[in-house]
Scaffold this active site. Structure first.
Site, mmCIF file in Angstrom:
data_model
loop_
_atom_site.group_PDB
_atom_site.id
_atom_site.type_symbol
_atom_site.label_atom_id
_atom_site.label_comp_id
_atom_site.label_asym_id
_atom_site.label_seq_id
_atom_site.Cartn_x
_atom_site.Cartn_y
_atom_site.Cartn_z
ATOM 1 N N LEU A 127 0.828 -1.212 0.000
ATOM 2 C CA LEU A 127 0.000 0.000 0.000
ATOM 3 C C LEU A 127 0.858 1.255 0.000
ATOM 4 O O LEU A 127 0.461 2.297 -0.511
ATOM 5 C CB LEU A 127 -0.919 0.009 1.221
ATOM 6 C CG LEU A 127 -2.090 -0.971 1.199
ATOM 7 C CD1 LEU A 127 -2.790 -0.980 2.543
ATOM 8 C CD2 LEU A 127 -3.066 -0.627 0.098
ATOM 9 N N GLY A 128 2.020 1.156 0.578
ATOM 10 C CA GLY A 128 2.886 2.331 0.614
ATOM 11 C C GLY A 128 4.039 2.096 1.557
ATOM 12 O O GLY A 128 4.001 1.200 2.399
ATOM 13 N N GLY A 176 7.183 4.256 3.911
ATOM 14 C CA GLY A 176 7.689 5.532 4.398
ATOM 15 C C GLY A 176 9.008 5.352 5.110
ATOM 16 O O GLY A 176 9.682 4.337 4.935
ATOM 17 N N ALA A 177 9.345 6.331 5.919
ATOM 18 C CA ALA A 177 10.633 6.322 6.598
ATOM 19 C C ALA A 177 10.721 5.172 7.601
ATOM 20 O O ALA A 177 11.771 4.570 7.781
ATOM 21 C CB ALA A 177 10.841 7.646 7.313
ATOM 22 N N GLY A 227 8.534 2.263 7.822
ATOM 23 C CA GLY A 227 8.288 0.905 7.359
ATOM 24 C C GLY A 227 7.394 0.858 6.145
ATOM 25 O O GLY A 227 7.123 1.870 5.511
ATOM 26 N N VAL A 260 3.689 -0.644 4.453
ATOM 27 C CA VAL A 260 2.356 -1.138 4.787
ATOM 28 C C VAL A 260 1.844 -2.005 3.636
ATOM 29 O O VAL A 260 1.939 -1.616 2.473
ATOM 30 C CB VAL A 260 1.375 0.034 5.039
ATOM 31 C CG1 VAL A 260 -0.001 -0.502 5.423
ATOM 32 C CG2 VAL A 260 1.897 0.948 6.127
ATOM 33 N N LYS A 301 1.696 -3.459 8.871
ATOM 34 C CA LYS A 301 2.852 -2.566 8.784
ATOM 35 C C LYS A 301 4.089 -3.266 9.344
ATOM 36 O O LYS A 301 4.082 -3.751 10.470
ATOM 37 C CB LYS A 301 2.592 -1.271 9.555
ATOM 38 C CG LYS A 301 3.740 -0.276 9.398
ATOM 39 C CD LYS A 301 3.351 1.099 9.878
ATOM 40 C CE LYS A 301 4.469 2.105 9.624
ATOM 41 N NZ LYS A 301 4.117 3.451 10.057
ATOM 42 N N ASP A 318 2.478 13.935 13.092
ATOM 43 C CA ASP A 318 2.724 13.943 11.653
ATOM 44 C C ASP A 318 1.411 14.021 10.868
ATOM 45 O O ASP A 318 1.099 13.136 10.083
ATOM 46 C CB ASP A 318 3.514 12.693 11.270
ATOM 47 C CG ASP A 318 4.227 12.846 9.931
ATOM 48 O OD1 ASP A 318 4.186 13.961 9.373
ATOM 49 O OD2 ASP A 318 4.825 11.879 9.453
#
Lengths: 315, 244
Positions: free
Chosen positions: A34-35, A37-38, A40, A42, A55, A147
Protein backbone atom coordinates in the site's frame (compact mmCIF):
# COMPACT_ATOMS: atom_id res chain seq x y z
CA UNK A 1 24.98 -2.02 22.22
CA UNK A 2 22.27 -2.84 19.77
CA UNK A 3 23.12 -1.98 16.22
CA UNK A 4 21.60 -5.12 14.76
CA UNK A 5 18.75 -3.23 13.20
CA UNK A 6 21.16 -1.34 11.03
CA UNK A 7 22.64 -4.38 9.39
CA UNK A 8 19.28 -5.88 8.58
CA UNK A 9 18.58 -5.92 4.86
CA UNK A 10 15.50 -4.07 3.63
CA UNK A 11 12.24 -5.95 3.81
CA UNK A 12 11.52 -7.93 0.70
CA UNK A 13 7.96 -9.16 0.69
CA UNK A 14 6.19 -10.14 -2.50
CA UNK A 15 2.50 -10.24 -3.22
CA UNK A 16 1.07 -13.70 -2.95
CA UNK A 17 3.35 -14.48 -0.04
CA UNK A 18 2.04 -15.57 3.34
CA UNK A 19 3.41 -13.94 6.48
CA UNK A 20 3.26 -16.13 9.56
CA UNK A 21 3.73 -14.58 12.99
CA UNK A 22 6.47 -15.95 15.22
CA UNK A 23 4.46 -15.67 18.43
CA UNK A 24 0.78 -15.96 17.56
CA UNK A 25 1.19 -18.10 14.41
CA UNK A 26 -1.49 -16.19 12.53
CA UNK A 27 -1.19 -16.29 8.75
CA UNK A 28 -1.56 -13.19 6.57
CA UNK A 29 -1.84 -13.46 2.79
CA UNK A 30 -0.18 -10.46 1.10
CA UNK A 31 -2.33 -8.86 -1.62
CA UNK A 32 -0.22 -5.81 -2.44
CA UNK A 33 1.97 -3.06 -1.06
CA UNK A 34 0.00 0.00 0.00
CA UNK A 35 2.89 2.33 0.61
CA UNK A 36 6.19 2.76 2.32
CA UNK A 37 7.69 5.53 4.40
CA UNK A 38 10.63 6.32 6.60
CA UNK A 39 9.62 3.86 9.28
CA UNK A 40 8.29 0.90 7.36
CA UNK A 41 6.10 -0.55 4.67
CA UNK A 42 2.36 -1.14 4.79
CA UNK A 43 0.80 -4.10 2.97
CA UNK A 44 -2.78 -4.94 2.19
CA UNK A 45 -3.32 -8.48 3.48
CA UNK A 46 -6.15 -10.93 3.90
CA UNK A 47 -6.70 -12.69 7.21
CA UNK A 48 -9.68 -15.03 7.54
CA UNK A 49 -11.36 -13.47 4.49
CA UNK A 50 -11.07 -9.97 5.91
CA UNK A 51 -8.88 -7.25 4.42
CA UNK A 52 -6.35 -5.91 6.90
CA UNK A 53 -3.37 -3.55 6.76
CA UNK A 54 -0.02 -4.89 7.95
CA UNK A 55 2.85 -2.57 8.78
CA UNK A 56 6.35 -3.99 8.95
CA UNK A 57 9.65 -2.34 9.77
CA UNK A 58 13.24 -3.21 10.36
CA UNK A 59 13.19 -0.83 13.31
CA UNK A 60 11.52 -2.95 15.94
CA UNK A 61 11.34 -0.06 18.39
CA UNK A 62 9.31 2.13 16.02
CA UNK A 63 6.75 -0.62 15.55
CA UNK A 64 6.55 -1.13 19.31
CA UNK A 65 6.08 2.63 19.86
CA UNK A 66 3.24 2.77 17.36
CA UNK A 67 1.60 -0.26 18.90
CA UNK A 68 1.71 1.46 22.27
CA UNK A 69 -0.18 4.40 20.79
CA UNK A 70 -2.78 2.20 19.11
CA UNK A 71 -3.27 0.36 22.38
CA UNK A 72 -3.80 3.64 24.20
CA UNK A 73 -6.46 4.55 21.61
CA UNK A 74 -8.17 1.25 22.19
CA UNK A 75 -8.89 2.32 25.74
CA UNK A 76 -10.94 5.25 24.47
CA UNK A 77 -14.12 3.27 24.08
CA UNK A 78 -16.87 4.04 21.63
CA UNK A 79 -14.74 6.34 19.54
CA UNK A 80 -12.78 5.51 16.44
CA UNK A 81 -9.45 7.19 16.99
CA UNK A 82 -7.37 5.79 14.20
CA UNK A 83 -7.48 2.27 12.86
CA UNK A 84 -8.06 -0.44 15.44
CA UNK A 85 -5.20 -2.76 16.33
CA UNK A 86 -5.62 -6.43 15.47
CA UNK A 87 -2.31 -8.19 16.11
CA UNK A 88 1.36 -7.60 16.96
CA UNK A 89 4.04 -10.11 16.02
CA UNK A 90 7.43 -10.80 14.47
CA UNK A 91 8.18 -12.17 11.03
CA UNK A 92 11.27 -14.29 10.41
CA UNK A 93 12.51 -13.97 6.85
CA UNK A 94 13.98 -16.83 4.84
CA UNK A 95 17.51 -15.74 5.73
CA UNK A 96 16.78 -15.59 9.44
CA UNK A 97 16.28 -11.86 10.03
CA UNK A 98 13.51 -10.80 12.38
CA UNK A 99 11.15 -7.97 11.43
CA UNK A 100 8.44 -6.66 13.73
CA UNK A 101 4.99 -5.96 12.38
CA UNK A 102 1.51 -5.08 13.52
CA UNK A 103 -1.85 -5.62 11.91
CA UNK A 104 -4.63 -3.06 11.91
CA UNK A 105 -8.03 -2.43 10.41
CA UNK A 106 -7.87 -1.57 6.71
CA UNK A 107 -9.54 1.76 5.97
CA UNK A 108 -10.26 2.29 2.30
CA UNK A 109 -11.33 5.54 0.73
CA UNK A 110 -10.14 8.63 -1.13
CA UNK A 111 -7.48 11.11 -0.27
CA UNK A 112 -8.81 14.47 0.88
CA UNK A 113 -7.95 16.71 -2.12
CA UNK A 114 -9.48 14.20 -4.56
CA UNK A 115 -12.61 13.85 -2.52
CA UNK A 116 -13.10 17.60 -2.21
CA UNK A 117 -12.47 18.21 -5.89
CA UNK A 118 -14.99 15.57 -6.84
CA UNK A 119 -17.70 16.27 -4.28
CA UNK A 120 -17.42 19.99 -3.71
CA UNK A 121 -16.19 22.52 -1.20
CA UNK A 122 -19.08 22.20 1.20
CA UNK A 123 -17.85 18.71 2.11
CA UNK A 124 -14.65 20.20 3.47
CA UNK A 125 -16.57 21.83 6.31
CA UNK A 126 -18.51 18.68 7.14
CA UNK A 127 -15.36 16.55 7.21
CA UNK A 128 -13.39 19.07 9.22
CA UNK A 129 -16.09 19.35 11.89
CA UNK A 130 -15.95 15.61 12.50
CA UNK A 131 -12.19 15.57 12.36
CA UNK A 132 -11.78 18.45 14.81
CA UNK A 133 -13.96 16.52 17.23
CA UNK A 134 -11.72 13.44 16.95
CA UNK A 135 -8.65 15.61 17.36
CA UNK A 136 -10.08 17.11 20.55
CA UNK A 137 -10.64 13.61 21.96
CA UNK A 138 -7.04 12.72 21.11
CA UNK A 139 -5.78 15.88 22.83
CA UNK A 140 -7.95 15.16 25.86
CA UNK A 141 -6.21 11.80 26.09
CA UNK A 142 -2.91 13.66 26.44
CA UNK A 143 -1.59 13.00 22.95
CA UNK A 144 -0.74 15.05 19.90
CA UNK A 145 -1.03 13.48 16.45
CA UNK A 146 2.26 14.97 15.25
CA UNK A 147 2.72 13.94 11.65
CA UNK A 148 -0.60 15.29 10.43
CA UNK A 149 -0.51 15.51 6.63
CA UNK A 150 -2.58 14.77 3.56
CA UNK A 151 -0.87 11.40 3.05
CA UNK A 152 -1.86 10.26 6.54
CA UNK A 153 -5.54 11.07 6.06
CA UNK A 154 -8.24 9.12 4.28
CA UNK A 155 -11.89 9.96 3.61
CA UNK A 156 -13.65 6.71 4.45
CA UNK A 157 -16.87 5.82 2.66
CA UNK A 158 -20.32 5.34 4.15
CA UNK A 159 -20.33 7.42 6.19
CA UNK A 160 -17.87 9.85 4.64
CA UNK A 161 -15.48 10.70 7.43
CA UNK A 162 -11.97 12.07 7.57
CA UNK A 163 -9.80 9.54 9.39
CA UNK A 164 -6.12 9.22 10.14
CA UNK A 165 -4.33 6.08 9.08
CA UNK A 166 -0.76 6.38 10.34
CA UNK A 167 -0.14 7.01 14.02
CA UNK A 168 3.66 6.91 13.79
CA UNK A 169 4.06 10.54 14.81
CA UNK A 170 1.70 10.48 17.77
CA UNK A 171 3.49 11.96 20.76
CA UNK A 172 2.66 12.52 24.41
CA UNK A 173 1.99 16.20 25.08
CA UNK A 174 4.99 18.11 26.36
CA UNK A 175 7.50 15.91 24.55
CA UNK A 176 9.33 16.48 21.29
CA UNK A 177 7.33 15.64 18.15
CA UNK A 178 8.38 12.15 17.10
CA UNK A 179 7.90 12.40 13.37
CA UNK A 180 7.04 15.30 11.14
CA UNK A 181 6.99 16.41 7.52
CA UNK A 182 8.55 19.76 6.68
CA UNK A 183 5.63 21.28 4.79
CA UNK A 184 3.27 20.66 7.74
CA UNK A 185 5.81 21.40 10.48
CA UNK A 186 5.30 24.49 12.62
CA UNK A 187 9.01 24.86 13.38
CA UNK A 188 9.96 24.63 9.70
CA UNK A 189 7.77 27.66 9.00
CA UNK A 190 9.25 29.41 12.04
CA UNK A 191 5.80 29.74 13.58
CA UNK A 192 6.60 27.98 16.83
CA UNK A 193 8.43 25.10 18.46
CA UNK A 194 8.49 21.39 17.74
CA UNK A 195 7.08 20.58 21.16
CA UNK A 196 3.94 18.49 21.22
CA UNK A 197 0.98 20.72 22.10
CA UNK A 198 -2.53 20.86 20.57
CA UNK A 199 -1.57 23.96 18.60
CA UNK A 200 1.02 21.92 16.71
CA UNK A 201 -1.73 19.73 15.26
CA UNK A 202 -3.92 22.70 14.41
CA UNK A 203 -1.09 24.33 12.48
CA UNK A 204 -0.62 21.10 10.53
CA UNK A 205 -4.38 20.87 9.92
CA UNK A 206 -4.35 24.40 8.47
CA UNK A 207 -1.56 23.28 6.13
CA UNK A 208 -3.64 20.24 5.14
CA UNK A 209 -6.42 22.66 4.13
CA UNK A 210 -3.97 24.85 2.20
CA UNK A 211 -2.61 21.78 0.45
CA UNK A 212 -6.02 21.26 -1.19
CA UNK A 213 -5.51 24.55 -3.01
CA UNK A 214 -1.81 23.94 -3.66
CA UNK A 215 -1.50 20.24 -4.55
CA UNK A 216 2.24 20.55 -5.12
CA UNK A 217 2.93 22.62 -2.03
CA UNK A 218 5.14 25.72 -2.05
CA UNK A 219 8.47 26.73 -0.61
CA UNK A 220 8.81 28.89 2.47
CA UNK A 221 10.83 31.71 0.91
CA UNK A 222 12.80 34.33 2.82
CA UNK A 223 9.94 35.30 5.09
CA UNK A 224 7.95 32.15 5.92
CA UNK A 225 5.21 33.99 7.84
CA UNK A 226 4.60 36.36 4.95
CA UNK A 227 4.60 33.50 2.44
CA UNK A 228 1.89 31.73 4.41
CA UNK A 229 -0.24 34.87 4.66
CA UNK A 230 0.02 35.47 0.93
CA UNK A 231 -0.86 31.89 0.05
CA UNK A 232 -3.91 31.98 2.30
CA UNK A 233 -5.05 35.30 0.78
CA UNK A 234 -4.63 34.09 -2.78
CA UNK A 235 -6.19 30.66 -2.53
CA UNK A 236 -9.14 30.73 -0.18
CA UNK A 237 -12.23 32.55 -1.35
CA UNK A 238 -14.52 32.08 1.63
CA UNK A 239 -13.84 34.92 4.04
CA UNK A 240 -14.67 32.84 7.10
CA UNK A 241 -12.42 29.93 6.14
CA UNK A 242 -9.63 32.38 5.37
CA UNK A 243 -9.94 33.81 8.86
CA UNK A 244 -10.02 30.39 10.49
CA UNK A 245 -6.95 29.11 8.65
CA UNK A 246 -5.10 32.31 9.53
CA UNK A 247 -5.90 31.88 13.21
CA UNK A 248 -4.81 28.24 13.19
CA UNK A 249 -1.51 29.13 11.55
CA UNK A 250 -0.83 31.96 13.99
CA UNK A 251 -1.66 29.86 17.01
CA UNK A 252 -4.56 32.17 17.96
CA UNK A 253 -6.70 29.05 18.16
CA UNK A 254 -5.18 26.34 20.30
CA UNK A 255 -8.08 24.00 20.86
CA UNK A 256 -9.59 21.65 18.30
CA UNK A 257 -13.03 22.32 19.81
CA UNK A 258 -12.70 25.97 18.84
CA UNK A 259 -12.19 24.92 15.23
CA UNK A 260 -15.25 22.69 15.42
CA UNK A 261 -17.43 25.45 16.95
CA UNK A 262 -16.24 28.01 14.41
CA UNK A 263 -17.05 25.71 11.51
CA UNK A 264 -20.41 24.71 12.97
CA UNK A 265 -21.40 28.36 13.30
CA UNK A 266 -20.30 29.03 9.76
CA UNK A 267 -22.26 26.11 8.35
CA UNK A 268 -25.39 27.12 10.29
CA UNK A 269 -25.16 30.65 8.95
CA UNK A 270 -24.73 29.34 5.45
CA UNK A 271 -27.73 27.05 5.85
CA UNK A 272 -29.91 29.94 6.92
CA UNK A 273 -28.79 31.96 3.95
CA UNK A 274 -29.37 29.15 1.51
CA UNK A 275 -32.79 28.49 3.03
CA UNK A 276 -33.70 32.12 2.52
CA UNK A 277 -32.42 31.99 -1.02
CA UNK A 278 -34.34 28.79 -1.70
CA UNK A 279 -37.51 30.33 -0.29
CA UNK A 280 -37.19 33.28 -2.63
CA UNK A 281 -36.42 31.01 -5.54
CA UNK A 282 -39.36 28.73 -4.91
CA UNK A 283 -41.73 31.72 -4.68
CA UNK A 284 -40.49 32.88 -8.03
CA UNK A 285 -40.87 29.41 -9.46
CA UNK A 286 -44.46 29.19 -8.28
CA UNK A 287 -45.35 32.33 -10.15
CA UNK A 288 -43.67 31.08 -13.26
CA UNK A 289 -45.17 27.62 -13.14
CA UNK A 290 -48.67 29.02 -12.63
CA UNK A 291 -48.16 31.05 -15.75
CA UNK A 292 -46.64 28.44 -17.99
CA UNK A 293 -49.41 25.79 -18.31
CA UNK A 294 -52.05 28.26 -19.48
CA UNK A 295 -49.67 29.54 -22.11
CA UNK A 296 -49.01 26.01 -23.26
CA UNK A 297 -52.70 25.09 -23.35
CA UNK A 298 -53.53 28.24 -25.25
CA UNK A 299 -50.79 27.70 -27.76
CA UNK A 300 -51.72 24.05 -28.32
CA UNK A 301 -55.36 24.96 -28.69
CA UNK A 302 -54.65 27.79 -31.07
CA UNK A 303 -52.39 25.64 -33.24
CA UNK A 304 -54.90 22.80 -33.41
CA UNK A 305 -57.63 25.36 -34.07
CA UNK A 306 -55.67 26.82 -36.95
CA UNK A 307 -55.15 23.33 -38.35
CA UNK A 308 -58.86 22.63 -38.09
CA UNK A 309 -59.77 25.88 -39.87
CA UNK A 310 -57.17 25.18 -42.55
CA UNK A 311 -58.53 21.66 -43.09
CA UNK A 312 -62.17 22.69 -43.20
CA UNK A 313 -61.52 25.62 -45.52
CA UNK A 314 -59.17 24.04 -48.09
CA UNK A 315 -59.86 20.30 -48.04
CA UNK B 1 16.87 4.15 36.03
CA UNK B 2 19.16 7.05 35.23
CA UNK B 3 21.59 7.48 32.41
CA UNK B 4 24.41 9.94 32.29
CA UNK B 5 24.71 12.39 29.43
CA UNK B 6 24.75 10.70 26.05
CA UNK B 7 27.60 11.74 23.81
CA UNK B 8 27.61 11.71 20.04
CA UNK B 9 29.90 12.83 17.27
CA UNK B 10 28.07 13.69 14.06
CA UNK B 11 30.28 13.66 11.00
CA UNK B 12 28.95 15.33 7.84
CA UNK B 13 31.06 14.69 4.75
CA UNK B 14 30.82 14.19 0.99
CA UNK B 15 33.69 11.95 0.17
CA UNK B 16 36.32 9.61 1.41
CA UNK B 17 39.30 10.55 3.46
CA UNK B 18 42.71 10.75 1.87
CA UNK B 19 45.03 11.64 4.69
CA UNK B 20 46.07 10.22 8.04
CA UNK B 21 44.68 7.33 10.04
CA UNK B 22 41.85 5.11 8.91
CA UNK B 23 38.68 6.86 10.17
CA UNK B 24 36.89 3.57 10.82
CA UNK B 25 39.52 2.42 13.28
CA UNK B 26 39.49 5.82 14.99
CA UNK B 27 35.70 5.55 15.24
CA UNK B 28 36.07 2.17 16.94
CA UNK B 29 38.34 3.71 19.56
CA UNK B 30 35.88 6.56 20.12
CA UNK B 31 33.02 4.10 20.54
CA UNK B 32 35.09 2.35 23.21
CA UNK B 33 34.92 5.56 25.24
CA UNK B 34 31.13 5.52 25.13
CA UNK B 35 30.82 8.13 22.39
CA UNK B 36 28.69 7.20 19.38
CA UNK B 37 29.91 8.18 15.91
CA UNK B 38 27.16 8.94 13.40
CA UNK B 39 27.93 9.76 9.79
CA UNK B 40 25.92 11.52 7.13
CA UNK B 41 27.15 11.29 3.56
CA UNK B 42 25.85 14.19 1.54
CA UNK B 43 25.47 14.03 -2.25
CA UNK B 44 24.93 16.48 -5.08
CA UNK B 45 21.44 16.56 -6.62
CA UNK B 46 22.30 14.47 -9.68
CA UNK B 47 20.83 11.04 -9.32
CA UNK B 48 23.41 9.39 -11.53
CA UNK B 49 26.13 9.81 -8.99
CA UNK B 50 27.27 6.54 -7.50
CA UNK B 51 27.98 6.81 -3.80
CA UNK B 52 31.37 5.26 -4.42
CA UNK B 53 33.31 7.66 -2.25
CA UNK B 54 30.61 7.34 0.36
CA UNK B 55 31.11 3.66 1.11
CA UNK B 56 33.38 4.80 3.89
CA UNK B 57 30.40 6.50 5.54
CA UNK B 58 28.82 3.20 6.47
CA UNK B 59 32.11 1.75 7.59
CA UNK B 60 32.87 4.60 10.00
CA UNK B 61 29.40 4.54 11.56
CA UNK B 62 29.55 0.76 11.80
CA UNK B 63 32.69 0.74 13.88
CA UNK B 64 31.57 3.88 15.72
CA UNK B 65 28.41 2.06 16.95
CA UNK B 66 26.36 4.75 15.30
CA UNK B 67 23.93 5.39 12.49
CA UNK B 68 24.83 6.28 8.92
CA UNK B 69 22.80 7.67 6.09
CA UNK B 70 23.53 8.94 2.61
CA UNK B 71 21.31 11.77 1.42
CA UNK B 72 20.83 14.36 -1.28
CA UNK B 73 21.35 17.94 -0.30
CA UNK B 74 17.64 18.86 -0.08
CA UNK B 75 16.78 16.14 2.42
CA UNK B 76 19.57 17.03 4.80
CA UNK B 77 17.60 18.83 7.51
CA UNK B 78 15.26 15.96 8.21
CA UNK B 79 18.07 13.44 8.00
CA UNK B 80 20.32 15.18 10.51
CA UNK B 81 17.65 15.19 13.20
CA UNK B 82 16.43 11.68 12.31
CA UNK B 83 19.93 10.20 12.48
CA UNK B 84 20.64 11.93 15.80
CA UNK B 85 17.38 10.71 17.28
CA UNK B 86 17.78 7.19 15.95
CA UNK B 87 21.30 6.96 17.36
CA UNK B 88 20.03 8.24 20.69
CA UNK B 89 17.35 5.57 20.67
CA UNK B 90 19.75 2.80 19.75
CA UNK B 91 22.16 3.79 22.50
CA UNK B 92 19.36 3.81 25.06
CA UNK B 93 18.13 0.46 23.80
CA UNK B 94 21.65 -0.82 24.34
CA UNK B 95 21.50 0.44 27.91
CA UNK B 96 18.09 -1.12 28.45
CA UNK B 97 19.21 -4.40 26.88
CA UNK B 98 22.07 -4.57 29.33
CA UNK B 99 19.64 -4.10 32.22
CA UNK B 100 17.41 -6.79 30.78
CA UNK B 101 20.31 -9.18 30.64
CA UNK B 102 20.98 -8.54 34.30
CA UNK B 103 17.37 -9.05 35.26
CA UNK B 104 16.60 -12.03 33.06
CA UNK B 105 20.00 -13.67 33.32
CA UNK B 106 20.27 -15.12 29.86
CA UNK B 107 21.61 -12.94 27.07
CA UNK B 108 18.32 -11.44 25.96
CA UNK B 109 17.46 -8.27 24.10
CA UNK B 110 14.25 -6.36 23.68
CA UNK B 111 13.60 -8.04 20.36
CA UNK B 112 13.51 -11.44 22.01
CA UNK B 113 10.73 -10.47 24.38
CA UNK B 114 7.13 -11.27 23.43
CA UNK B 115 5.42 -8.22 21.84
CA UNK B 116 3.35 -7.36 24.89
CA UNK B 117 6.29 -7.07 27.27
CA UNK B 118 8.28 -5.32 24.59
CA UNK B 119 5.71 -2.54 24.63
CA UNK B 120 6.27 -1.88 28.30
CA UNK B 121 10.04 -1.82 27.93
CA UNK B 122 9.66 0.51 24.95
CA UNK B 123 7.82 3.01 27.11
CA UNK B 124 10.88 3.13 29.34
CA UNK B 125 13.16 3.68 26.34
CA UNK B 126 10.89 6.43 25.02
CA UNK B 127 10.88 8.08 28.41
CA UNK B 128 14.67 7.96 28.64
CA UNK B 129 15.04 9.33 25.12
CA UNK B 130 12.88 12.27 26.05
CA UNK B 131 14.53 13.10 29.35
CA UNK B 132 18.21 12.21 28.97
CA UNK B 133 20.81 14.89 28.40
CA UNK B 134 22.59 14.90 25.08
CA UNK B 135 25.86 16.30 23.80
CA UNK B 136 26.55 16.38 20.08
CA UNK B 137 29.85 17.40 18.58
CA UNK B 138 29.20 18.20 14.93
CA UNK B 139 32.17 17.72 12.65
CA UNK B 140 31.73 19.21 9.19
CA UNK B 141 33.91 18.43 6.22
CA UNK B 142 34.67 21.80 4.60
CA UNK B 143 36.99 20.63 1.85
CA UNK B 144 36.54 22.40 -1.47
CA UNK B 145 33.85 20.08 -2.86
CA UNK B 146 31.57 20.82 0.10
CA UNK B 147 31.45 24.58 -0.55
CA UNK B 148 28.00 24.71 -2.18
CA UNK B 149 26.50 22.35 0.41
CA UNK B 150 27.49 24.36 3.47
CA UNK B 151 24.48 26.72 3.57
CA UNK B 152 22.25 23.63 3.66
CA UNK B 153 24.38 22.10 6.40
CA UNK B 154 23.98 25.25 8.47
CA UNK B 155 20.22 25.19 8.01
CA UNK B 156 20.15 21.53 9.02
CA UNK B 157 22.06 22.28 12.21
CA UNK B 158 19.61 25.00 13.19
CA UNK B 159 16.83 22.51 12.58
CA UNK B 160 18.61 19.89 14.69
CA UNK B 161 18.78 22.30 17.57
CA UNK B 162 15.05 23.06 17.25
CA UNK B 163 14.21 19.36 17.33
CA UNK B 164 16.46 18.46 20.21
CA UNK B 165 15.49 21.48 22.30
CA UNK B 166 11.85 20.40 22.09
CA UNK B 167 12.81 17.48 24.34
CA UNK B 168 12.54 17.66 28.10
CA UNK B 169 16.21 16.69 28.55
CA UNK B 170 19.01 19.16 27.94
CA UNK B 171 20.86 19.23 24.64
CA UNK B 172 24.20 20.84 23.93
CA UNK B 173 26.04 21.23 20.67
CA UNK B 174 29.39 22.30 19.42
CA UNK B 175 30.47 22.66 15.81
CA UNK B 176 33.88 21.99 14.31
CA UNK B 177 35.11 22.06 10.75
CA UNK B 178 37.94 20.11 9.21
CA UNK B 179 40.57 20.49 7.89
CA UNK B 180 41.50 23.51 9.99
CA UNK B 181 44.34 25.94 9.53
CA UNK B 182 47.51 24.07 10.43
CA UNK B 183 45.53 21.75 12.70
CA UNK B 184 43.17 18.85 12.07
CA UNK B 185 40.01 20.61 13.21
CA UNK B 186 38.85 24.14 13.91
CA UNK B 187 36.22 25.16 16.41
CA UNK B 188 33.35 27.18 14.95
CA UNK B 189 30.81 27.13 17.77
CA UNK B 190 31.62 26.35 21.41
CA UNK B 191 29.27 24.22 23.52
CA UNK B 192 25.85 25.82 23.50
CA UNK B 193 22.29 24.67 23.89
CA UNK B 194 20.97 26.75 21.01
CA UNK B 195 22.24 26.80 17.48
CA UNK B 196 19.32 28.95 16.31
CA UNK B 197 21.37 32.05 15.94
CA UNK B 198 24.34 30.73 14.00
CA UNK B 199 24.93 32.67 10.82
CA UNK B 200 27.52 32.06 8.13
CA UNK B 201 29.75 30.06 10.43
CA UNK B 202 31.47 28.29 7.57
CA UNK B 203 33.17 31.37 6.28
CA UNK B 204 36.74 30.17 6.14
CA UNK B 205 37.08 27.34 3.71
CA UNK B 206 40.14 25.21 3.38
CA UNK B 207 41.43 24.95 -0.14
CA UNK B 208 43.01 21.94 -1.73
CA UNK B 209 41.80 18.39 -1.89
CA UNK B 210 42.81 17.10 1.53
CA UNK B 211 40.20 15.31 3.60
CA UNK B 212 41.85 14.11 6.80
CA UNK B 213 38.76 12.44 8.29
CA UNK B 214 40.70 10.11 10.58
CA UNK B 215 42.81 12.77 12.32
CA UNK B 216 39.76 15.02 12.55
CA UNK B 217 37.75 12.36 14.38
CA UNK B 218 40.65 11.72 16.71
CA UNK B 219 40.86 15.40 17.56
CA UNK B 220 37.11 15.55 18.10
CA UNK B 221 37.42 12.73 20.62
CA UNK B 222 40.08 14.74 22.44
CA UNK B 223 37.75 17.73 22.56
CA UNK B 224 35.19 15.61 24.39
CA UNK B 225 37.96 14.43 26.72
CA UNK B 226 39.17 17.95 27.42
CA UNK B 227 35.70 19.04 28.26
CA UNK B 228 35.17 16.40 30.92
CA UNK B 229 38.56 17.19 32.38
CA UNK B 230 37.67 20.85 32.61
CA UNK B 231 34.40 19.89 34.17
CA UNK B 232 36.17 17.97 36.90
CA UNK B 233 38.53 20.85 37.63
CA UNK B 234 36.05 23.66 37.72
CA UNK B 235 32.79 21.95 38.36
CA UNK B 236 31.44 24.96 40.16
CA UNK B 237 31.60 26.98 36.99
CA UNK B 238 29.56 24.42 35.14
CA UNK B 239 26.76 23.59 37.56
CA UNK B 240 24.29 22.80 34.82
CA UNK B 241 26.56 20.22 33.28
CA UNK B 242 27.47 18.65 36.57
CA UNK B 243 23.86 18.08 37.45
CA UNK B 244 23.54 15.72 34.55
Amino acid sequence: MNTQTLKKPDINILKGQTITGKWHKKKYYVVKELGSGAIGTVYLCVYQNVQVALKMSKQSHSITSEVNVLKAFKKVQGHSLGPSLIDVDDYISANGHVYSFYVMEYISGDDLPNFINRNGQEWLFTLLIGFAKDLQTLHDEGYVFGDLKTDNLIVSRKPARLRWVDVGGTTLQGRAIKEYTEFYDRAYWQMGSRKADPGYDLFALAMVILRIYYPNGFSRGDNPRKTLQQKVQLAIRSQSLKQLVGKMLNGDIDKADQVKDYLLQYVMKQNQQTQLRQKRLSQKNQQETSFHPTLEVVSILSISGLCYIYMTLFL
Amino acid sequence: MRTSTLKQILLITDGCSNQGENPASVAAIIAEQGITVNVIGIMEDEHTEQPKGLLEVEEIAGSGQGVSQIVYKQALSQTVQAVTKQALNETLQGVVNKELQQILGSPSTMEELPPDQRGEVMEVVDELGETCDLEVLVLVDTSASMANKLPTVQEALIDLSISMNARIGRSRFSVYQFPGKRKPIQQLVDWTSKLDSITSIFSRLASGGVTPTGPALKEAMHQFGKKSLKRRLFHNEYPDVEEA
